[in-house]
Write an enzyme that holds these catalytic residues in place. Structure first.
Site, mmCIF file in Angstrom:
data_model
loop_
_atom_site.group_PDB
_atom_site.id
_atom_site.type_symbol
_atom_site.label_atom_id
_atom_site.label_comp_id
_atom_site.label_asym_id
_atom_site.label_seq_id
_atom_site.Cartn_x
_atom_site.Cartn_y
_atom_site.Cartn_z
ATOM 1 N N GLU A 133 0.881 -1.227 -0.037
ATOM 2 C CA GLU A 133 0.105 -0.094 0.104
ATOM 3 C C GLU A 133 0.862 1.297 -0.042
ATOM 4 O OE1 GLU A 133 -2.705 0.425 3.199
ATOM 5 O OE2 GLU A 133 -3.666 2.222 2.420
ATOM 6 N N GLY A 273 2.739 1.989 10.162
ATOM 7 C CA GLY A 273 2.626 1.507 11.643
ATOM 8 C C GLY A 273 2.596 -0.024 11.572
ATOM 9 N N ALA A 274 1.434 -0.330 10.523
ATOM 10 C CA ALA A 274 1.227 -1.860 10.533
ATOM 11 C C ALA A 274 0.340 -1.918 9.206
ATOM 12 C CB ALA A 274 0.167 -2.202 11.650
ATOM 13 N N GLU A 276 -2.809 -4.277 6.718
ATOM 14 C CA GLU A 276 -3.763 -5.182 6.938
ATOM 15 C C GLU A 276 -3.820 -6.084 5.749
ATOM 16 O OE1 GLU A 276 -4.208 -1.884 6.113
ATOM 17 O OE2 GLU A 276 -5.813 -1.620 4.690
ATOM 18 N N GLU A 310 -6.074 -3.337 12.461
ATOM 19 C CA GLU A 310 -5.502 -3.950 11.106
ATOM 20 C C GLU A 310 -6.666 -5.216 11.150
ATOM 21 O OE1 GLU A 310 -3.739 -2.568 9.398
ATOM 22 O OE2 GLU A 310 -2.943 -1.261 11.141
ATOM 23 N N GLU A 332 -9.998 3.883 5.713
ATOM 24 C CA GLU A 332 -9.338 4.063 7.044
ATOM 25 C C GLU A 332 -10.351 5.114 7.963
ATOM 26 O OE1 GLU A 332 -6.942 2.761 7.692
ATOM 27 O OE2 GLU A 332 -5.827 2.239 5.690
HETATM 28 N N1 SER Z 1 -3.402 0.871 5.721
HETATM 29 C C1 SER Z 1 -2.583 0.723 7.097
HETATM 30 C C2 SER Z 1 -3.351 1.021 8.182
HETATM 31 O O1 SER Z 1 -4.099 2.126 8.033
HETATM 32 C C3 SER Z 1 -1.329 1.713 6.457
HETATM 33 O O2 SER Z 1 -1.874 3.127 6.881
HETATM 34 O O3 SER Z 1 -3.334 0.134 9.240
HETATM 35 ZN ZN ZN Z 2 -5.988 1.432 8.513
#
Ligand code: SER
Ligand code: ZN
Length: 593
Positions: A133, A273-274, A276, A310, A332
């Site tokens: 991403e 940060g992480a 998904e 996530e 998001e």
């Molecule tokens: N898509 C990821 C998240 O929001 C990175 O920004 O967890």
């Molecule tokens: Zn996210």
């Protein structure tokens, strides 16, 4: 969760939301084969392609995204493609004269060990891993690297067995074997169609912490947290958090996990940060690893929240994804809202709400008041990585929260159910979400779209008058243009104001609007849709103290006259925890200021 730090300035072409066109081609299936090496890695791709009849922009050409790829081989329906049939630029592979349906095979060389942009496939210490991403997949292989091209992936990963005993990708493990020369392979199949940004691959020598979860329909799902061996004693909280999140999404939204396996990998070098990725989340270690003697309570809470975030993406982002990157807040904003609710229910709802509003005010409000201001659904971008912002995430979550405030929690759930029912397996827009909310509840939410169109923190002014003889009190709300607004045109927004009146005895009044025959609620949602609107309440005693925006019901800046005595009174008697806190804050700031 995001860090917003990645910036690649390779391309400075501006893309506009209004220019969206459906893809010229669709991909029915994609088979990938990775041969991971120290010097170079070979990626073979075999894709079943067909032209997209619903696209108006048929050119007879197929343009595949690809950056930094060294093309070794290309074949169409099993025959090597002649050189005059394709062109290669820095960012694309263009093939001409494609039949309506065909199988395209490519082989490219990439250098993950030299990849320092943390997009695509890269080496992180002793591991290979991916971050796709928003547009990283194009650094792995030639593909239609856009979220509205969804397909089923089968991925084979080959590597040295001793150094990379663990080979992972999305979905379920279907086969594994030896290649000879100390190399082995594993084949993964993901039965759910997904966009390329959710692709993931991990290879390394990792400790596996296993557990399992039985879903609400009685299916057993294997859970695994992978970390470097020396972190083996720090996985327990992440696993507990995952199990809580899975249960919560079933109970709150009726959403069940779909694959047989859910994996989380922690790494020290991860710039989001992480992430998904379907069935294979990749996390920065700080959102996974915790042990009571080294982590604080705040760390524990943050880990639970990010693991939840996530996980919740599996439905809001993965099963229903974004049509294009302008719609980022669709997944998001909604998923942040979901993780906020999760944490609120696992901890203290009031404290969580106060924390979230503080983050909004300290990070998003300044962004919305400065040169970076943009609507939650931007109209144009040059570099998508720069749009993983507090506005898209945090303000986006506030917009989702307002749907729930306007529709009530039952109405909101109805809207969510319809959204999943209509759009499961699709790549959709913020408008599709709003339409599902409106249709499920028989409501007109067209004006609510302005929250997606306008930037800037709205300013809401309120004044009031009391008619002692009639015992009526009139509150007039006016939406004024914020001096820092970047938008050319500022139209009145649809703002839900959760409102109450606290009587002189400290108890909330039951509220009754003039000409209304029912009374009862002590908190009413006043719906503002015009620049200025007045609400007249009956049977109001003298000396009542109004309570605006309970629970911070809209991401606005409120301006109203308040005496110190009003603040002190609200600090003592407010029934709404957020406003009780807010009164204390205002009082202290005014006195100390
Ligand atoms: N898509 C990821 C998240 O929001 C990175 O920004 O967890
Ligand atoms: Zn996210």
């Amino acid at each position: 969760m995001t860090d917003t730090t990645t910036a690649s300035f390779a391309q400075s072409i501006t893309k506009y939301r209004q220019d969206y066109r459906p893809p010229t081609h669709l991909v029915d299936a994609l088979e990938l084969d990775f041969d991971l090496g120290d010097e170079r890695t070979t990626v073979r791709a075999r894709m079943a392609i067909r032209s997209n009849r619903s696209a108006e922009n048929q050119t007879g050409e197929l343009v595949l995204d690809g950056v930094g790829l060294d093309l070794v081989k290309i074949a169409l329906d099993g025959v090597d493609l002649r050189r005059e049939r394709y062109r290669i630029s820095n960012e694309a592979l263009t093939i001409t004269g494609l039949p309506d349906q065909c199988v395209l095979e490519t082989e490219v060389l990439i250098e993950p060990q030299a990849n320092t942009c943390f997009e695509g496939l890269y080496r992180s210490g002793p591991m290979f891993l991916t971050q796709c991403e928003a547009e990283g997949f194009r650094r792995i292989t030639y593909f239609l690297d856009r979220p509205d091209v969804m397909t089923c992936y089968t991925t084979t990963v080959r590597a040295d067995r001793d150094r990379y005993p663990v080979l992972l990708s999305n979905g379920n493990l279907v086969q594994a074997g030896e290649d000879g020369n100390g190399r082995h392979w594993a084949r993964w199949e993901d039965p759910f169609r997904k966009p390329s940004y959710l692709f993931a691959l991990v290879a390394g020598d990792l400790h596996c912490e296993p557990d399992s979860f039985v879903t609400m329909s009685g299916r057993k799902v294997e859970l695994r947290v992978y970390v470097e061996h020396h972190h083996a004693d720090k996985c327990a909280h992440a696993m507990t958090s995952l199990i809580k999140a899975m249960r919560w999404d079933e109970e709150t939204f009726g959403r069940e996990y779909d694959l047989d396996l859910y994996m989380i990998v922690a790494t020290d070098d991860f710039n989001m940060g992480a992430m998904e990725n379907k069935g294979l989340n990749i996390f920065n270690s700080k959102f996974v690893l915790a042990r009571p003697d080294t982590a604080t309570d705040a760390d524990y809470e943050r880990i639970e929240g990010v693991i939840g975030h996530e996980y919740f993406h599996n439905w809001t982002g993965n099963r229903v994804t974004c049509r294009d990157w302008f719609q980022l807040t669709l997944k998001e904003g909604l998923t942040v809202f979901r993780d906020q609710q999760f944490t609120a229910e696992m901890t203290s709802a009031a404290v969580k709400r106060i924390d979230d509003v503080q983050v909004l005010r300290t990070r998003q409000f300044p962004e919305d008041a400065g040169p970076m201001a943009h609507p939650i659904r931007p109209e144009a971008y040059q570099e998508m990585n720069n749009f993983y912002t507090a506005t898209v995430y945090e303000k986006g979550a506030e917009i989702i929260r307002m749907y729930r405030t306007l529709l009530g929690s039952v109405g909101f759930r109805r809207g969510m159910d319809l959204y999943f029912e209509r759009h499961d397996g699709q790549a959709v827009t913020c408008d599709d979400f709003r339409t599902a909310m409106a249709d499920a509840n028989g409501r007109d939410l067209s004006r609510f779209e302005r929250w997606y169109q306008q930037s800037g923190t709205p300013v809401l002014q309120v004044s009031d008058e009391y008619d002692a003889e009639m015992k009526r009190r009139t509150f007039t709300f006016t939406q004024v243009r914020s001096p820092t607004s970047q938008s050319d045109q500022v139209l009145p927004l649809y703002i839900p104001v959760a409102f109450g009146l606290i009587g002189p005895d400290g108890a909330d009044l039951t509220l009754r609007l003039v000409a209304e025959d029912r009374a009862g609620a002590t908190t009413r949602i006043l719906e503002l849709t015009e620049t200025s609107q007045a609400f007249v309440f009956e049977d109001v005693l003298p000396g009542c103290v109004p309570s605006y925006l309970r629970g911070f019901s809209a991401p606005v800046e409120l301006r109203c006259e308040r005496s110190h005595a009003d603040h002190a009174f609200a600090m003592t008697h407010e029934s709404d925890a957020f406003n009780r806190w807010e009164a204390g804050q205002r009082f202290a700031t005014e006195v100390l200021g």
